[in-house]
Scaffold this motif. Structure first.
Motif, mmCIF file in Angstrom:
data_model
loop_
_atom_site.group_PDB
_atom_site.id
_atom_site.type_symbol
_atom_site.label_atom_id
_atom_site.label_comp_id
_atom_site.label_asym_id
_atom_site.label_seq_id
_atom_site.Cartn_x
_atom_site.Cartn_y
_atom_site.Cartn_z
ATOM 1 N N GLN A 83 0.858 -1.181 0.000
ATOM 2 C CA GLN A 83 0.000 0.000 0.000
ATOM 3 C C GLN A 83 0.892 1.228 0.000
ATOM 4 O O GLN A 83 1.846 1.327 0.766
ATOM 5 N N CYS A 131 -3.237 0.195 -3.768
ATOM 6 C CA CYS A 131 -3.155 -1.092 -3.087
ATOM 7 C C CYS A 131 -2.868 -2.175 -4.126
ATOM 8 O O CYS A 131 -3.656 -2.364 -5.050
ATOM 9 N N TRP A 162 -11.719 -1.425 1.473
ATOM 10 C CA TRP A 162 -11.045 -0.256 2.034
ATOM 11 C C TRP A 162 -11.673 0.091 3.381
ATOM 12 O O TRP A 162 -12.904 0.152 3.510
ATOM 13 N N SER A 171 -6.154 -1.923 -6.631
ATOM 14 C CA SER A 171 -7.260 -1.024 -6.357
ATOM 15 C C SER A 171 -6.718 0.316 -5.878
ATOM 16 O O SER A 171 -5.608 0.394 -5.346
ATOM 17 N N CYS A 186 -6.158 -1.020 3.186
ATOM 18 C CA CYS A 186 -6.662 -1.895 2.150
ATOM 19 C C CYS A 186 -6.614 -3.331 2.678
ATOM 20 O O CYS A 186 -5.667 -3.700 3.382
#
Lengths: 112, 114
Positions: free
Chosen positions: B6, B23, B34, B76, B93
């Motif tokens: 992250q 992430c 999240w 993501s 995340c």
């Protein structure tokens, strides 16, 4: 909605002793999972132990074990032979469909 | 177990600006989530990041404030938009498989908004 309650904001234990952290939850579902996560100052969430609700046998991971009482909706964590590295914030969590609901956490201090 | 990277790990931002948090998971995962952790508090789920479709937001969180992307099964992003000091939190995340399999977490992003 599911709720998770940790009634002990802070706990302390002497090194090598045993400590139990409490957790209760509320749900109307029959199929779910329960977790204990550890969060040291590094912020990393570390999975300590996981329990499937359909299993009567309590989960155990080395020095960590749980006391799962499904009827009472109670899920406590026992740490045996506590070590200085166990000092952290501990979160109890309820899982349903991979979504987790967390309790407010218990800050564990380990005294040398 | 999945390894989740992250970034950024921390940032200090000015009021009114936006920050995008990334992430990256080292393997394909079904579910990505999240969470927000406000100072001294527990984790609260913001949204489920759905691959190839709009994210599913929890009550109290909206897409305009927290737009999320998930272009594939390993990546993501979460954007915190039009930030205010109240957005100062840790954002985490997490990723995992179906049906309450073990969820793994990234190391979090410590966000401070001035």
């Amino acid at each position: 909605a599911q709720t998770v309650t940790q009634s002990q904001p802070e706990m302390s234990v002497q090194e090598a002793e045993t400590v139990t952290l409490s957790c209760t939850y509320d749900t109307s579902e029959s199929d779910y999972y329960l977790f204990w996560y550890k969060q040291p100052p590094s912020r990393q969430m570390i999975l300590v132990i996981r329990q499937e609700a359909y299993k009567q046998q309590n989960a155990t991971e080395n020095r960590f074990s749980v006391n799962f009482q499904k009827a009472a909706k109670s899920f406590s964590l026992k740490i045996s032979d506590s070590q200085l590295g166990d000092a952290a914030m501990y979160f109890c969590a309820y899982g349903s469909g991979s979504r987790l609901t967390f309790g407010e956490g218990t800050q564990l201090t380990v005294n040398p | 177990s999945a390894v989740i990277s992250q970034k950024p790990s921390r940032d200090i931002c000015q009021r009114g600006t936006s920050l995008t948090i990334q992430c990256q998971v080292d393997s394909q995962v079904t579910m990505m989530f999240w969470y927000r952790q406000q100072p001294g508090q527990s984790l609260t789920l913001i949204a489920t990041a759905n691959q190839g479709s709009e994210a599913t937001y929890e009550s109290g969180f909206v897409i305009d404030k927290f737009p999320i992307s998930r272009p594939n099964l390993t990546f993501s992003t979460l954007t915190v938009s039009n930030m205010s000091p109240e957005d100062s939190s840790i954002y985490l995340c997490s990723a995992g498989g179906h049906a309450n399999e073990k969820l793994f977490f990234g190391s979090g992003t410590q966000l401070s908004v001035l």
